[in-house]
Structures are given as structure tokens and as C-alpha cells.
Motif scaffolding. Structure first.
Motif, PDB file in Angstrom:
ATOM      1  N   ASP A 179       0.785  -1.232   0.000  1.00 33.36           N
ATOM      2  CA  ASP A 179       0.000   0.000   0.000  1.00 33.36           C
ATOM      3  C   ASP A 179       0.817   1.283   0.000  1.00 33.36           C
ATOM      4  OD1 ASP A 179      -2.324  -1.510   0.017  1.00 33.36           O
ATOM      5  OD2 ASP A 179      -2.538  -1.427   2.190  1.00 33.36           O
ATOM      6  N   ASP A 180       2.048   1.224   0.462  1.00 33.37           N
ATOM      7  CA  ASP A 180       2.846   2.437   0.618  1.00 33.37           C
ATOM      8  C   ASP A 180       3.758   2.742  -0.571  1.00 33.37           C
ATOM      9  OD1 ASP A 180       4.597   0.339   0.914  1.00 33.37           O
ATOM     10  OD2 ASP A 180       5.397   1.005   2.848  1.00 33.37           O
ATOM     11  N   GLY A 181       3.526   2.107  -1.717  1.00 33.79           N
ATOM     12  CA  GLY A 181       4.376   2.318  -2.882  1.00 33.79           C
ATOM     13  C   GLY A 181       5.597   1.425  -2.910  1.00 33.79           C
ATOM     14  N   ALA A 182       5.674   0.507  -1.956  1.00 35.52           N
ATOM     15  CA  ALA A 182       6.775  -0.453  -1.950  1.00 35.52           C
ATOM     16  C   ALA A 182       6.348  -1.707  -2.702  1.00 35.52           C
ATOM     17  CB  ALA A 182       7.166  -0.817  -0.516  1.00 35.52           C
ATOM     18  N   VAL A 183       7.306  -2.378  -3.287  1.00 38.38           N
ATOM     19  CA  VAL A 183       7.089  -3.695  -3.900  1.00 38.38           C
ATOM     20  C   VAL A 183       8.098  -4.629  -3.249  1.00 38.38           C
ATOM     21  CG1 VAL A 183       7.178  -5.084  -5.999  1.00 38.38           C
ATOM     22  CG2 VAL A 183       6.253  -2.750  -6.083  1.00 38.38           C
ATOM     23  N   GLU A 184       7.574  -5.718  -2.683  1.00 39.33           N
ATOM     24  CA  GLU A 184       8.450  -6.708  -2.068  1.00 39.33           C
ATOM     25  C   GLU A 184       8.717  -7.844  -3.042  1.00 39.33           C
ATOM     26  OE1 GLU A 184       8.835  -9.732   1.756  1.00 39.33           O
ATOM     27  OE2 GLU A 184       7.020  -8.541   1.536  1.00 39.33           O
ATOM     28  N   ILE A 185       9.967  -8.237  -3.125  1.00 40.17           N
ATOM     29  CA  ILE A 185      10.314  -9.484  -3.794  1.00 40.17           C
ATOM     30  C   ILE A 185      10.105 -10.543  -2.721  1.00 40.17           C
ATOM     31  CG2 ILE A 185      12.151 -10.846  -4.861  1.00 40.17           C
ATOM     32  CD1 ILE A 185      13.237  -8.197  -5.987  1.00 40.17           C
ATOM     33  N   VAL A 186       8.961 -11.212  -2.795  1.00 40.84           N
ATOM     34  CA  VAL A 186       8.547 -12.129  -1.743  1.00 40.84           C
ATOM     35  C   VAL A 186       9.350 -13.423  -1.823  1.00 40.84           C
ATOM     36  CG1 VAL A 186       6.576 -13.298  -0.688  1.00 40.84           C
ATOM     37  CG2 VAL A 186       6.243 -11.106  -1.821  1.00 40.84           C
ATOM     38  N   TYR A 187       9.498 -13.951  -3.022  1.00 40.09           N
ATOM     39  CA  TYR A 187      10.300 -15.162  -3.246  1.00 40.09           C
ATOM     40  C   TYR A 187      11.108 -14.985  -4.512  1.00 40.09           C
ATOM     41  CZ  TYR A 187       7.816 -17.451   0.459  1.00 40.09           C
ATOM     42  OH  TYR A 187       7.319 -17.760   1.691  1.00 40.09           O
ATOM     43  N   PHE A 188      12.319 -15.551  -4.490  1.00 42.73           N
ATOM     44  CA  PHE A 188      13.200 -15.516  -5.648  1.00 42.73           C
ATOM     45  C   PHE A 188      14.155 -16.692  -5.529  1.00 42.73           C
ATOM     46  CE2 PHE A 188      17.541 -14.622  -6.995  1.00 42.73           C
ATOM     47  CZ  PHE A 188      17.345 -14.497  -8.352  1.00 42.73           C
ATOM     48  N   GLY A 189      14.368 -17.382  -6.628  1.00 46.96           N
ATOM     49  CA  GLY A 189      15.368 -18.436  -6.613  1.00 46.96           C
ATOM     50  C   GLY A 189      15.294 -19.323  -7.829  1.00 46.96           C
ATOM     51  N   LEU A 190      16.250 -20.226  -7.892  1.00 45.18           N
ATOM     52  CA  LEU A 190      16.361 -21.166  -9.006  1.00 45.18           C
ATOM     53  C   LEU A 190      16.206 -22.590  -8.497  1.00 45.18           C
ATOM     54  CD1 LEU A 190      19.473 -19.680 -10.824  1.00 45.18           C
ATOM     55  CD2 LEU A 190      17.074 -19.382 -11.460  1.00 45.18           C
ATOM     56  N   ILE A 191      15.660 -23.437  -9.341  1.00 47.47           N
ATOM     57  CA  ILE A 191      15.629 -24.870  -9.083  1.00 47.47           C
ATOM     58  C   ILE A 191      17.091 -25.327  -9.031  1.00 47.47           C
ATOM     59  CG2 ILE A 191      15.002 -27.093 -10.136  1.00 47.47           C
ATOM     60  CD1 ILE A 191      12.481 -25.625 -11.260  1.00 47.47           C
ATOM     61  N   PRO A 192      17.455 -26.205  -8.091  1.00 49.84           N
ATOM     62  CA  PRO A 192      18.869 -26.552  -7.904  1.00 49.84           C
ATOM     63  C   PRO A 192      19.637 -26.908  -9.181  1.00 49.84           C
ATOM     64  CG  PRO A 192      17.596 -27.469  -6.115  1.00 49.84           C
ATOM     65  CD  PRO A 192      16.597 -26.864  -7.093  1.00 49.84           C
ATOM     66  N   ALA A 193      19.040 -27.624 -10.101  1.00 49.41           N
ATOM     67  CA  ALA A 193      19.751 -28.039 -11.318  1.00 49.41           C
ATOM     68  C   ALA A 193      20.152 -26.859 -12.205  1.00 49.41           C
ATOM     69  CB  ALA A 193      18.885 -29.007 -12.122  1.00 49.41           C
ATOM     70  N   PHE A 194      19.568 -25.670 -11.963  1.00 48.81           N
ATOM     71  CA  PHE A 194      19.839 -24.508 -12.810  1.00 48.81           C
ATOM     72  C   PHE A 194      20.726 -23.466 -12.124  1.00 48.81           C
ATOM     73  CE2 PHE A 194      16.052 -26.491 -14.418  1.00 48.81           C
ATOM     74  CZ  PHE A 194      16.253 -26.475 -15.793  1.00 48.81           C
TER      75      PHE A 194
END
Length: 189
Positions: free
Chosen positions: A96-111
Motif C-alpha cells: 500500500d505504501d508504494g513499496a514492492v516486495e520481492i517475496v520469493y526468488f530463486g532457481l531450481i537446484p539443477a539450474f
């Protein structure tokens, strides 16, 4: 059950100019927004990326809870594909405050370790900065932020710093050590 000391770092960018994009790893990698909210696909990504780094907070969510989360305005999932195979993802949430959260980020282990993560994070952060353009009624993005912790992969923090994120908070807590089932029962690492 034993306890585990976990350090959590909070990082942010306060301007789109803070982003330092990684090099594009080549034609075999595509990053596409998952435009149709799909609890099955989102749970697959979550379990596959987070299984070996002990992501467990969403494993108990019901189908309806996943759907409710994904249907929220300003929640987006961007998926990296290598030659048509999902390699990882970044999930954004407008606040609501103009922020954007990167809630989850990552790669599958094989990559992992193949120069895909920096590019995926670069695209995800760029999409966070222009999120309001795709969601009428959302405030313009003023800040992009995320958490990472000592349970995440060994290159996570370096990737965030190389993309222009700055540390704004650190917390150290004791957590109950929880075994992650991995992407499917019996696949725990």
C-alpha cells in the motif's frame, strides 16, 4: 527438535536507477510473466526452488489460500525458462505504501551456477519498478525490497548486492530446525 541460529538481512532499492542489471545469459533463457494465476504452478515453483533451502511456510497452504494470494492486485510471478523448462522464479507483491516486495526468488537446484539468477533478478526488479503500469490504481513504486537469510544459497546475498540492493536491517533469531520435504515426499536433501 534442535534450534538453528538464523540471520535475516533486509535489503532495498529506493530508485529505479539503483538497479545494476546482470548480463543476459543468452537465447536459451526466457523470462515470462505467469499471467494466469495457478496455485498448482506456483506451489510447484515454491517447492522446487525452496525444497533444499528449507522453505516451509507455504507448504501447508490450501488451494483456496494459494488462489486468494495469487488473485491479489499487484502480485506477479515471473518465471525463467531454459529451453522451455522452468528454471526459477521471482514473485512480486505490491504494498500500500508504494513499496514492492520481492517475496520469493530463486532457481531450481539443477539450474543454479549457470548465470541465470542474476538475469532473473534483474528482470524481476525492473518489473517491480514498473508494476503500477500493469495494475491501474496501484501507487507508483517508490521502493523495492526483500529479505534473505543465512538458510538461502551461498550466492544469494552477493547477487542482491551486485544488482544494487543496499542493506537496511539485520536480525538474528533462534528458530526451530524444520526438515523440508523437498519438492516431493522423499526428496529432502
Amino acid at each position: 527438535m534442535s534450534t538453528l541460529t538464523v540471520t535475516t538481512w533486509s535489503l532495498e532499492q529506493t530508485s529505479a536507477a539503483d538497479l545494476r542489471p546482470a548480463a543476459d545469459p543468452g537465447d536459451d533463457i526466457r523470462i515470462v510473466r505467469a499471467e494466469v494465476p495457478s496455485p498448482e504452478f506456483s506451489r510447484f515453483l515454491y517447492a522446487s526452488v525452496g525444497g533444499d533451502v528449507h522453505w516451509t511456510d507455504r507448504l501447508g497452504m490450501t488451494y483456496a489460500e494459494w488462489q486468494k494470494w495469487l488473485d491479489r492486485p499487484g502480485v506477479e510471478t515471473w518465471v525463467a525458462y531454459e529451453k522451455g523448462t522452468p528454471a526459477g522464479y521471482v514473485e512480486l507483491e505490491a504494498q500500500d505504501d508504494g513499496a514492492v516486495e520481492i517475496v520469493y526468488f530463486g532457481l531450481i537446484p539443477a539450474f543454479r551456477g549457470r548465470r541465470i539468477g542474476g538475469h532473473l533478478l534483474s528482470v524481476g526488479v525492473a518489473r517491480a519498478w514498473d508494476l503500477a503500469e500493469r495494475w491501474p490504481g496501484l501507487p507508483r513504486t517508490e521502493r523495492v525490497w526483500l529479505h534473505t537469510c543465512s538458510k538461502d544459497g551461498p550466492h544469494a546475498m552477493d547477487n542482491y548486492l551486485r544488482r544494487g540492493f543496499r542493506l537496511f536491517d539485520t536480525k538474528v533469531e533462534e528458530e526451530m530446525e524444520v526438515s523440508s520435504p523437498g519438492p516431493w515426499p522423499g526428496a529432502a536433501v
